[in-house]
Structures are given as structure tokens and as C-alpha cells.
Design a protein around this motif. Sequence first.
Motif, mmCIF file in Angstrom:
data_model
loop_
_atom_site.group_PDB
_atom_site.id
_atom_site.type_symbol
_atom_site.label_atom_id
_atom_site.label_comp_id
_atom_site.label_asym_id
_atom_site.label_seq_id
_atom_site.Cartn_x
_atom_site.Cartn_y
_atom_site.Cartn_z
ATOM 1 N N TRP A 5 0.974 -1.235 -0.036
ATOM 2 C CA TRP A 5 0.132 -0.004 -0.065
ATOM 3 C C TRP A 5 0.760 1.247 0.082
ATOM 4 C CZ3 TRP A 5 -5.160 0.706 -0.562
ATOM 5 C CH2 TRP A 5 -5.663 2.069 -0.021
ATOM 6 N N LYS A 6 1.808 1.352 0.807
ATOM 7 C CA LYS A 6 2.973 2.574 0.849
ATOM 8 C C LYS A 6 3.400 2.601 -0.485
ATOM 9 C CE LYS A 6 3.657 2.224 6.013
ATOM 10 N NZ LYS A 6 4.718 1.790 6.813
ATOM 11 N N ARG A 7 4.072 1.357 -0.963
ATOM 12 C CA ARG A 7 4.644 1.658 -2.019
ATOM 13 C C ARG A 7 3.944 2.262 -3.174
ATOM 14 N NH1 ARG A 7 6.499 -3.170 -1.873
ATOM 15 N NH2 ARG A 7 4.967 -4.094 -3.483
ATOM 16 N N CYS A 8 2.769 1.569 -3.274
ATOM 17 C CA CYS A 8 1.671 1.774 -4.420
ATOM 18 C C CYS A 8 1.268 3.387 -4.353
ATOM 19 C CB CYS A 8 0.600 1.080 -4.610
ATOM 20 S SG CYS A 8 0.877 -0.478 -5.043
ATOM 21 N N ARG A 9 1.029 3.972 -2.899
ATOM 22 C CA ARG A 9 0.729 5.196 -2.787
ATOM 23 C C ARG A 9 1.918 6.240 -3.048
ATOM 24 N NH1 ARG A 9 -2.938 7.943 -3.308
ATOM 25 N NH2 ARG A 9 -4.266 6.338 -1.992
ATOM 26 N N ARG A 10 3.226 5.905 -2.940
ATOM 27 C CA ARG A 10 4.330 6.861 -3.344
ATOM 28 C C ARG A 10 4.106 6.861 -4.982
ATOM 29 N NH1 ARG A 10 6.939 3.964 0.860
ATOM 30 N NH2 ARG A 10 7.715 2.327 -0.691
ATOM 31 N N THR A 11 4.132 5.688 -5.422
ATOM 32 C CA THR A 11 4.278 5.577 -6.951
ATOM 33 C C THR A 11 3.109 6.309 -7.573
ATOM 34 O OG1 THR A 11 4.851 3.382 -7.071
ATOM 35 C CG2 THR A 11 3.897 3.986 -8.650
ATOM 36 N N VAL A 12 1.780 6.496 -7.150
ATOM 37 C CA VAL A 12 0.869 7.081 -7.656
ATOM 38 C C VAL A 12 0.781 8.684 -7.328
ATOM 39 C CG1 VAL A 12 -1.692 7.618 -7.635
ATOM 40 C CG2 VAL A 12 -0.963 5.112 -7.659
ATOM 41 N N ASP A 13 1.266 8.932 -6.133
ATOM 42 C CA ASP A 13 1.433 10.389 -5.740
ATOM 43 C C ASP A 13 2.500 10.967 -6.724
ATOM 44 O OD1 ASP A 13 -0.326 10.191 -3.681
ATOM 45 O OD2 ASP A 13 1.258 10.229 -2.069
ATOM 46 N N GLY A 14 3.450 10.238 -7.134
ATOM 47 C CA GLY A 14 4.621 10.657 -8.086
ATOM 48 C C GLY A 14 4.317 10.819 -9.634
ATOM 49 N N LEU A 15 2.983 10.435 -9.903
ATOM 50 C CA LEU A 15 2.397 10.427 -11.313
ATOM 51 C C LEU A 15 2.017 11.587 -11.881
ATOM 52 C CD1 LEU A 15 0.647 6.931 -11.509
ATOM 53 C CD2 LEU A 15 2.863 7.436 -12.451
ATOM 54 N N ASP A 16 2.287 11.984 -12.970
ATOM 55 C CA ASP A 16 1.713 13.361 -13.501
ATOM 56 C C ASP A 16 0.445 13.060 -14.166
ATOM 57 O OD1 ASP A 16 1.399 15.970 -14.377
ATOM 58 O OD2 ASP A 16 2.805 15.691 -16.163
ATOM 59 N N LEU A 17 -0.777 13.438 -13.507
ATOM 60 C CA LEU A 17 -2.086 13.055 -14.563
ATOM 61 C C LEU A 17 -2.683 14.235 -15.178
ATOM 62 C CD1 LEU A 17 -3.383 11.252 -11.288
ATOM 63 C CD2 LEU A 17 -2.095 10.227 -13.064
ATOM 64 N N PRO A 18 -3.159 13.728 -16.292
ATOM 65 C CA PRO A 18 -3.946 15.104 -17.149
ATOM 66 C C PRO A 18 -5.225 15.583 -16.183
ATOM 67 C CG PRO A 18 -4.473 12.960 -18.025
ATOM 68 C CD PRO A 18 -3.475 12.523 -16.829
ATOM 69 N N ASP A 19 -5.323 16.701 -16.583
ATOM 70 C CA ASP A 19 -6.598 17.391 -15.847
ATOM 71 C C ASP A 19 -7.165 18.162 -17.081
ATOM 72 O OD1 ASP A 19 -8.254 18.278 -14.222
ATOM 73 O OD2 ASP A 19 -7.115 20.174 -13.529
ATOM 74 N N PRO A 20 -8.573 17.772 -17.246
ATOM 75 C CA PRO A 20 -9.283 16.711 -16.738
ATOM 76 C C PRO A 20 -8.651 15.198 -16.899
ATOM 77 C CG PRO A 20 -10.365 17.386 -18.550
ATOM 78 C CD PRO A 20 -9.252 18.226 -18.407
ATOM 79 N N PHE A 21 -9.055 14.508 -16.239
ATOM 80 C CA PHE A 21 -8.362 13.172 -16.399
ATOM 81 C C PHE A 21 -9.082 12.316 -17.746
ATOM 82 C CE2 PHE A 21 -7.663 8.454 -15.548
ATOM 83 C CZ PHE A 21 -6.218 8.392 -15.652
#
Length: 184
Positions: free
Chosen positions: A13-29
Motif C-alpha cells: 500500500w505504501k509503495r503504491c501510494r508513493r508511486t501514484v503520488d509521483g505520477l503526472d496526471l492529465p486534468d481533466p483525467f
Amino acid sequence: MRRAGRGGGREMWKRCRRTVDGLDLPDPFDAAVFIGMLAGTRGRPIELVPISAALHTPCGLLVTTDRADCILYAADTSALHQQHILLHEAAHLICGHHETAPAASAAAEVLMPHLAPSLVQRVLGRSVYTEPQEQEAELVASMILARTAQDARDARPQPPHPGRARLDRLFGTPEDPAPGRLDD
């Protein structure tokens, strides 16, 4: 990859959270736009290939060839399900699962008959790779969707507080001059 046993789930969970927090996501998605951005970051094309889901075949599949990565996804399902399939398969790339996946499988040959088996380097399908990789990809895909939903909520204008109008009349709004003061 560690199995999600005692404490392993928390670490995942922690590893995945760090991974997702580091992603650049388009807005709107938009999942397809996000996957295009991922391809640019990786310096390698990712082709999205809609397929008719057949009985006893995965609804999504990641196929790695010598020139591109291909995400096969069920075309005959809801838009929300397609989005989750796309993100799940992209999560395998994000997490590096494609580097340890087995060589080409029969599923790729059935779903992509036009693709020569000799070109297929790696295949990730629900019945092919290990359980922890499946759990990690599912968690990353779900966290991406949760983050985009939260970002959308944060971007919505908040309704004014009921007492705000009275406070503005008494003290002025931030862009108004101070109450009781006349401008020169």
C-alpha cells in the motif's frame, strides 16, 4: 516481489501510494491521454487495442513487442470498466512487472492473430503472472482513479458559507477597500 502477507499488504500500500503520488496526471483525467503521457515518459509507444472479449479470456492484456507495448482491452464493456482495464494494464508498466513477465502466451496468439508470435517478447494476463503483481496493479489502478476523483472534488467551487454575505457587508470583501475608508 514480496507476497502480501502479514505486513506485506501495508508495505505494498505504501509503495503504491508513493508511486501514484509521483505520477503526472492529465486534468481533466482521461485514461488514454494518461497512457500517452506514460508512453512519452518511457520513450516507447503504447498502443491501445480494443478487442471483443471472449469467454475464458482476460478482459485486459499487456503485450510487449520489440517495438511497442500493447494494451488489449475489452471493447464490449462499459466505459468505466474499460478505463479501469487500461489503468490496470498501464500499472503493470508503471510497476515494472513487464520486465519479469513470462514469454509469449497462447492468449496473445488468440487475441492478436495478426501479430507474429516471434515478435511478442512478454505477455501479462490475469492467469499468467503472480498474485502479488496482480494485487499491485489493481491497487495502483484504483489509487489513480481515487486520486483523480479527489482532484475533481477539490477543483469544484465550494458553496459560500451562509454567514459569508453578512460578513462581506460588514467588513468588505478582500478586493474591496477597507470599510469606512474612502478612496482618494
